[in-house]
Scaffold this active site. Sequence first.
Site, PDB file in Angstrom:
ATOM      1  CE  LYS A 167      58.996 -74.986  38.031  1.00 32.29           C
ATOM      2  NZ  LYS A 167      57.674 -75.658  38.028  1.00 32.29           N
TER       3      LYS A 167
ATOM      4  CE1 TYR B  13      57.453 -76.149  43.511  1.00 34.90           C
ATOM      5  CE2 TYR B  13      58.936 -77.853  42.720  1.00 34.90           C
ATOM      6  CZ  TYR B  13      58.317 -76.631  42.546  1.00 34.90           C
ATOM      7  OH  TYR B  13      58.541 -75.894  41.411  1.00 34.90           O
TER       8      TYR B  13
ATOM      9  CG  PHE C 195      51.875 -85.127  40.646  1.00 39.77           C
ATOM     10  CD1 PHE C 195      52.486 -83.959  41.076  1.00 39.77           C
ATOM     11  CD2 PHE C 195      50.487 -85.207  40.706  1.00 39.77           C
ATOM     12  CE1 PHE C 195      51.742 -82.887  41.541  1.00 39.77           C
ATOM     13  CE2 PHE C 195      49.723 -84.136  41.175  1.00 39.77           C
ATOM     14  CZ  PHE C 195      50.364 -82.978  41.598  1.00 39.77           C
TER      15      PHE C 195
ATOM     16  NE  ARG D  29      52.121 -67.248  40.852  1.00 36.03           N
ATOM     17  CZ  ARG D  29      52.148 -68.572  41.069  1.00 36.03           C
ATOM     18  NH1 ARG D  29      53.310 -69.189  41.319  1.00 36.03           N
ATOM     19  NH2 ARG D  29      51.070 -69.287  41.041  1.00 36.03           N
TER      20      ARG D  29
ATOM     21  CB  THR E 200      50.123 -74.425  37.397  1.00 42.79           C
ATOM     22  OG1 THR E 200      49.980 -73.622  38.573  1.00 42.79           O
ATOM     23  CG2 THR E 200      51.099 -75.548  37.679  1.00 42.79           C
TER      24      THR E 200
ATOM     25  NE  ARG F  41      54.621 -71.779  35.230  1.00 42.88           N
ATOM     26  CZ  ARG F  41      54.225 -71.782  36.485  1.00 42.88           C
ATOM     27  NH1 ARG F  41      53.030 -71.301  36.813  1.00 42.88           N
ATOM     28  NH2 ARG F  41      55.000 -72.268  37.435  1.00 42.88           N
TER      29      ARG F  41
ATOM     30  CG  ASN G  72      55.369 -75.252  35.186  1.00 40.42           C
ATOM     31  OD1 ASN G  72      56.488 -75.477  35.627  1.00 40.42           O
ATOM     32  ND2 ASN G  72      54.333 -75.048  35.972  1.00 40.42           N
TER      33      ASN G  72
ATOM     34  CG  HIS H 269      59.156 -71.432  41.919  1.00 41.01           C
ATOM     35  ND1 HIS H 269      58.000 -71.916  42.492  1.00 41.01           N
ATOM     36  CD2 HIS H 269      59.652 -70.511  42.791  1.00 41.01           C
ATOM     37  CE1 HIS H 269      57.822 -71.321  43.676  1.00 41.01           C
ATOM     38  NE2 HIS H 269      58.815 -70.463  43.877  1.00 41.01           N
TER      39      HIS H 269
ATOM     40  CD  GLU I 207      58.750 -69.584  47.306  1.00 43.64           C
ATOM     41  OE1 GLU I 207      58.937 -68.895  46.279  1.00 43.64           O
ATOM     42  OE2 GLU I 207      57.828 -70.415  47.415  1.00 43.64           O
TER      43      GLU I 207
END
Length: 153
Positions: free
Chosen positions: A9, A49, A57, A85, A91, A102, A112, A115, A126
């Site tokens: 990100k 998303y 948010f 993961r 998260t 993270r 964070n 993804h 994805e």
Amino acid sequence: MEKTLVILKPSAVQRGLIGKIITRFEDKGLQIVGMKMIFLTDNVLEVHYAHLKEKPFFKRIKESMQVSPVVAMCLKGVSVVDVVRAMTGPTNGRSAQAGTIRGDFSVSVQENIIHASDSVEAAKIEVKRFFKEEELFDYPQLMLPNIYANDEY
Ligand code: IDP
Ligand code: MG
């Protein structure tokens, strides 16, 4: 073998963490089969998303994902969705365990760093969302016999 989608990100790109994070995946023994820098459009983010679209948010998340380009990666390995993961952590960067990406690089829920697809089904969708077929490479991983036992892959 399984594939998964990772996005580094803007929080990773701006903080100069691209190399460190890619190194973790390489060190783990995962194969990089696709990688590119892209800018995420409103349209893509609204699909990617979609499960957060009704949240108050959502606009902020979208803006945060458009602060800079991102790095999209497709990683390949045995059970790679779960492996990545686990390496990513939960998260919230504040509660993510040290040793996870993270946990080591983030103190935020929103900012964070990364993804990662959360299921095999989501990963398939994805990877297709972000990579054309010709952008994914099928090449031998020469160290495979040193990375897995031959009954594991
Ligand atoms: P995940 O990235 O761990 O799979 P999701 O629930 O799918 O978490 O949310 C996607 C992203 O949206 C998160 O990584 C985070 O950047 C952002 N996000 C999720 N929940 C919140 C929140 O409560 N506040 C701010 N940002 C959030
Ligand atoms: Mg998610």
